[in-house]
Design a protein around this motif. Structure first.
Motif, PDB file in Angstrom:
ATOM      1  N   HIS A 180       0.814  -1.215   0.000  1.00  0.00           N
ATOM      2  CA  HIS A 180       0.000   0.000   0.000  1.00  0.00           C
ATOM      3  C   HIS A 180       0.846   1.263   0.000  1.00  0.00           C
ATOM      4  O   HIS A 180       0.404   2.312  -0.498  1.00  0.00           O
ATOM      5  N   VAL A 181       2.060   1.164   0.511  1.00  0.00           N
ATOM      6  CA  VAL A 181       2.984   2.296   0.434  1.00  0.00           C
ATOM      7  C   VAL A 181       3.470   2.456  -1.007  1.00  0.00           C
ATOM      8  O   VAL A 181       3.593   3.580  -1.512  1.00  0.00           O
ATOM      9  N   LEU A 182       3.718   1.337  -1.687  1.00  0.00           N
ATOM     10  CA  LEU A 182       4.086   1.397  -3.098  1.00  0.00           C
ATOM     11  C   LEU A 182       2.961   2.004  -3.927  1.00  0.00           C
ATOM     12  O   LEU A 182       3.200   2.859  -4.800  1.00  0.00           O
ATOM     13  N   LEU A 183       1.726   1.603  -3.679  1.00  0.00           N
ATOM     14  CA  LEU A 183       0.583   2.173  -4.395  1.00  0.00           C
ATOM     15  C   LEU A 183       0.532   3.684  -4.200  1.00  0.00           C
ATOM     16  O   LEU A 183       0.317   4.449  -5.149  1.00  0.00           O
ATOM     17  N   ARG A 184       0.744   4.118  -2.961  1.00  0.00           N
ATOM     18  CA  ARG A 184       0.726   5.561  -2.649  1.00  0.00           C
ATOM     19  C   ARG A 184       1.836   6.294  -3.399  1.00  0.00           C
ATOM     20  O   ARG A 184       1.613   7.377  -3.965  1.00  0.00           O
ATOM     21  N   ALA A 185       3.042   5.711  -3.434  1.00  0.00           N
ATOM     22  CA  ALA A 185       4.155   6.346  -4.135  1.00  0.00           C
ATOM     23  C   ALA A 185       3.876   6.455  -5.632  1.00  0.00           C
ATOM     24  O   ALA A 185       4.208   7.462  -6.270  1.00  0.00           O
ATOM     25  N   LEU A 186       3.263   5.425  -6.209  1.00  0.00           N
ATOM     26  CA  LEU A 186       2.964   5.450  -7.644  1.00  0.00           C
ATOM     27  C   LEU A 186       1.935   6.516  -7.992  1.00  0.00           C
ATOM     28  O   LEU A 186       1.919   7.022  -9.117  1.00  0.00           O
ATOM     29  N   LEU A 187       1.078   6.887  -7.046  1.00  0.00           N
ATOM     30  CA  LEU A 187       0.080   7.925  -7.309  1.00  0.00           C
ATOM     31  C   LEU A 187       0.701   9.321  -7.394  1.00  0.00           C
ATOM     32  O   LEU A 187       0.005  10.290  -7.683  1.00  0.00           O
ATOM     33  N   GLU A 188       2.009   9.424  -7.165  1.00  0.00           N
ATOM     34  CA  GLU A 188       2.709  10.692  -7.367  1.00  0.00           C
ATOM     35  C   GLU A 188       3.393  10.751  -8.731  1.00  0.00           C
ATOM     36  O   GLU A 188       3.974  11.780  -9.088  1.00  0.00           O
ATOM     37  N   ALA A 189       3.329   9.683  -9.509  1.00  0.00           N
ATOM     38  CA  ALA A 189       4.028   9.635 -10.796  1.00  0.00           C
ATOM     39  C   ALA A 189       3.466  10.654 -11.774  1.00  0.00           C
ATOM     40  O   ALA A 189       2.251  10.820 -11.882  1.00  0.00           O
ATOM     41  N   ARG A 190       4.364  11.317 -12.488  1.00  0.00           N
ATOM     42  CA  ARG A 190       3.954  12.273 -13.523  1.00  0.00           C
ATOM     43  C   ARG A 190       4.211  11.734 -14.922  1.00  0.00           C
ATOM     44  O   ARG A 190       3.780  12.334 -15.910  1.00  0.00           O
ATOM     45  N   SER A 191       4.955  10.633 -15.020  1.00  0.00           N
ATOM     46  CA  SER A 191       5.334  10.076 -16.323  1.00  0.00           C
ATOM     47  C   SER A 191       5.627   8.597 -16.147  1.00  0.00           C
ATOM     48  O   SER A 191       5.783   8.098 -15.018  1.00  0.00           O
ATOM     49  N   TRP A 192       5.738   7.880 -17.269  1.00  0.00           N
ATOM     50  CA  TRP A 192       6.109   6.472 -17.194  1.00  0.00           C
ATOM     51  C   TRP A 192       7.534   6.312 -16.666  1.00  0.00           C
ATOM     52  O   TRP A 192       7.860   5.300 -16.028  1.00  0.00           O
ATOM     53  N   GLU A 193       8.387   7.316 -16.902  1.00  0.00           N
ATOM     54  CA  GLU A 193       9.736   7.267 -16.338  1.00  0.00           C
ATOM     55  C   GLU A 193       9.661   7.316 -14.813  1.00  0.00           C
ATOM     56  O   GLU A 193      10.408   6.600 -14.127  1.00  0.00           O
ATOM     57  N   ASP A 194       8.758   8.141 -14.276  1.00  0.00           N
ATOM     58  CA  ASP A 194       8.567   8.174 -12.824  1.00  0.00           C
ATOM     59  C   ASP A 194       8.082   6.828 -12.309  1.00  0.00           C
ATOM     60  O   ASP A 194       8.524   6.353 -11.262  1.00  0.00           O
ATOM     61  N   VAL A 195       7.157   6.219 -13.031  1.00  0.00           N
ATOM     62  CA  VAL A 195       6.631   4.908 -12.631  1.00  0.00           C
ATOM     63  C   VAL A 195       7.769   3.902 -12.536  1.00  0.00           C
ATOM     64  O   VAL A 195       7.910   3.174 -11.532  1.00  0.00           O
ATOM     65  N   GLU A 196       8.594   3.838 -13.578  1.00  0.00           N
ATOM     66  CA  GLU A 196       9.698   2.873 -13.588  1.00  0.00           C
ATOM     67  C   GLU A 196      10.699   3.162 -12.474  1.00  0.00           C
ATOM     68  O   GLU A 196      11.264   2.228 -11.870  1.00  0.00           O
ATOM     69  N   ASP A 197      10.922   4.432 -12.181  1.00  0.00           N
ATOM     70  CA  ASP A 197      11.845   4.781 -11.099  1.00  0.00           C
ATOM     71  C   ASP A 197      11.316   4.299  -9.752  1.00  0.00           C
ATOM     72  O   ASP A 197      12.065   3.725  -8.948  1.00  0.00           O
ATOM     73  N   VAL A 198      10.021   4.516  -9.499  1.00  0.00           N
ATOM     74  CA  VAL A 198       9.424   4.062  -8.243  1.00  0.00           C
ATOM     75  C   VAL A 198       9.514   2.546  -8.139  1.00  0.00           C
ATOM     76  O   VAL A 198       9.890   1.996  -7.090  1.00  0.00           O
ATOM     77  N   LEU A 199       9.189   1.850  -9.217  1.00  0.00           N
ATOM     78  CA  LEU A 199       9.233   0.389  -9.199  1.00  0.00           C
ATOM     79  C   LEU A 199      10.654  -0.121  -8.943  1.00  0.00           C
ATOM     80  O   LEU A 199      10.856  -1.076  -8.178  1.00  0.00           O
ATOM     81  N   ALA A 200      11.633   0.513  -9.549  1.00  0.00           N
ATOM     82  CA  ALA A 200      13.022   0.089  -9.365  1.00  0.00           C
ATOM     83  C   ALA A 200      13.467   0.306  -7.918  1.00  0.00           C
ATOM     84  O   ALA A 200      14.114  -0.560  -7.315  1.00  0.00           O
ATOM     85  N   ARG A 201      13.127   1.464  -7.361  1.00  0.00           N
ATOM     86  CA  ARG A 201      13.547   1.759  -5.993  1.00  0.00           C
ATOM     87  C   ARG A 201      12.796   0.912  -4.971  1.00  0.00           C
ATOM     88  O   ARG A 201      13.329   0.591  -3.907  1.00  0.00           O
ATOM     89  N   ALA A 202      11.561   0.541  -5.282  1.00  0.00           N
ATOM     90  CA  ALA A 202      10.755  -0.250  -4.344  1.00  0.00           C
ATOM     91  C   ALA A 202      11.241  -1.687  -4.247  1.00  0.00           C
ATOM     92  O   ALA A 202      11.073  -2.333  -3.211  1.00  0.00           O
ATOM     93  N   GLY A 203      11.840  -2.210  -5.307  1.00  0.00           N
ATOM     94  CA  GLY A 203      12.353  -3.567  -5.279  1.00  0.00           C
ATOM     95  C   GLY A 203      11.257  -4.607  -5.081  1.00  0.00           C
ATOM     96  O   GLY A 203      10.112  -4.430  -5.514  1.00  0.00           O
ATOM     97  N   VAL A 204      11.590  -5.703  -4.407  1.00  0.00           N
ATOM     98  CA  VAL A 204      10.655  -6.814  -4.209  1.00  0.00           C
ATOM     99  C   VAL A 204      10.335  -6.944  -2.718  1.00  0.00           C
ATOM    100  O   VAL A 204      10.556  -6.024  -1.948  1.00  0.00           O
ATOM    101  N   GLY A 205       9.767  -8.098  -2.326  1.00  0.00           N
ATOM    102  CA  GLY A 205       9.475  -8.318  -0.917  1.00  0.00           C
ATOM    103  C   GLY A 205       8.031  -8.118  -0.542  1.00  0.00           C
ATOM    104  O   GLY A 205       7.710  -7.688   0.573  1.00  0.00           O
ATOM    105  N   ARG A 206       7.115  -8.455  -1.466  1.00  0.00           N
ATOM    106  CA  ARG A 206       5.685  -8.311  -1.182  1.00  0.00           C
ATOM    107  C   ARG A 206       4.910  -9.393  -1.933  1.00  0.00           C
ATOM    108  O   ARG A 206       5.469 -10.069  -2.805  1.00  0.00           O
TER     109      ARG A 206
END
Length: 351
Positions: A180-206
């Motif tokens: 749910h923290v990842l979902l919240r962070a993705l709702l700040e994305a302004r571009s697909w590049e932002d989306v990919e950056d959030v996903l990369a930094r979030a890593g795995v573990g869920r």
């Protein structure tokens, strides 16, 4: 035409992360306390153990983005709750990752701005769900349907991005950034590049199926299985998902697998190439009740391995081009949808 009479309370919050958290906590203090009480029973662990795990998640969230800790702790302050309970709520999917529980049928019509899902979960949550429309100091906005005290769940933002989810049970460790923290962070994305950056930094573990869609019709679908993440190709006509892994064979309770497989088969039939697409059609397929036992729009019923009755708490269909969420409370297929815009200021509905 938008509605200011949504079935769930709508709260507008503005300002810094801490300030928005305080506004949420103060407005929904009673609902947050009741949600904590529900999850205390679901977690079925001593408070000291829950708090120890919550502290561990706090460390991970702080390393990812300290502003999210500010918001969580602002919620706790506003609601007068120990912050560790709010961290635990935001990690509820990870704390319950071994639970046998179906949660959601999701659909994105490929190449269109139309995406949505049913959120299937515990019956008591229907009376507690809230809508939060948030604006930060830079004027960036998002709208989310969520459980009280949880930063975000299903939602969309003013840049035309939306997030949906499906709970996926796994026995593997889930100690990464909470879903749910990842979902919240993705709702700040302004571009697909932002989306990919959030996903990369979030890593795995869920344990999660994450569906991200954009107003340009693109989509990303990722299954997280503890320490691994696997992307699925978009469907030819629609991308669909329920509550079992499609990229691997993972242990799943037989009842959950039967239910999830039946819903997936039906939603694939309803969204097959050659069938209609669009917002109205999305609402129709998410309202399907053909299967007596495994309906897409699920009435509340007892479920083995789950505490209490479970069914569709709400249905959400989003038009990302219009930056608009359509939401229906409960599981009556004849029930009306309310439409709420991300960009238009509406009077908040009293909690």
């Amino acid at each position: 035409m938008t509605s200011s009479n949504a079935e769930f309370p709508l709260l507008d919050v503005r300002g810094s992360s801490r300030r928005r958290g305080e506004q949420i906590g103060a407005a929904f203090a009673d609902r947050i306390a009741r949600t904590v009480s529900i999850y205390q029973a679901y977690f079925a662990r001593p408070e000291a153990e829950i708090f120890a795990v919550a502290d561990r998640y706090r460390t991970g969230i702080a390393a990812f983005d300290g502003r999210l800790c500010d918001e969580i702790e602002g919620i706790a302050f506003g609601a007068d709750v120990d912050p560790r309970w709010i961290y635990a709520l935001n990690a509820r999917s990870e704390l319950l990752s071994a639970l046998s529980a179906g949660e959601c049928t999701a659909v994105h019509y490929t190449g269109t701005p139309h995406v949505g899902q049913n959120w299937d979960w515990a019956e008591p949550l229907e009376a507690l769900v809230v809508l939060i429309r948030s604006e930060d100091e830079q004027g960036r906005r998002f709208l989310t349907m969520t459980e009280p005290g949880i930063l975000a769940k299903i939602g969309l933002n003013d840049a035309g991005f939306a997030v949906c989810l499906n709970f996926l049970p796994t026995p593997k460790p889930t100690l990464g950034l909470p879903s749910h923290v990842l979902l919240r962070a993705l709702l700040e994305a302004r571009s697909w590049e932002d989306v990919e950056d959030v996903l990369a930094r979030a890593g795995v573990g869920r344990s999660l199926n994450l569906l991200i869609a954009g107003s340009d019709g693109r989509g990303i679908n990722i299954e997280y299985e503890g320490d691994v993440a696997r992307r699925l190709k978009p469907g030819v006509h629609a991308t669909t998902h329920t509550n079992h892994y499609l990229t691997c064979i993972a242990p799943v309770d037989p009842e959950l697998l039967e239910n999830s497989s039946a819903r997936l088969s039906r939603i694939r039939t309803l969204t097959a190439p050659g069938t209609p697409a669009g917002l109205d059609r999305l609402k129709e397929v998410l309202s399907d009740r053909q299967h007596d036992k495994h309906a897409i729009l699920a009435p509340y019923a007892d479920s083995t391995g789950f505490l209490g009755r479970k069914g569709t708490v709400c249905t959400i269909a989003m038009d990302l081009a219009a930056r608009r969420m359509h939401i229906r409370r409960g599981n009556d297929p004849a029930g009306p949808f309310s439409a709420i815009d991300v960009m238009v200021t509406q009077e908040a509905i009293p909690a």
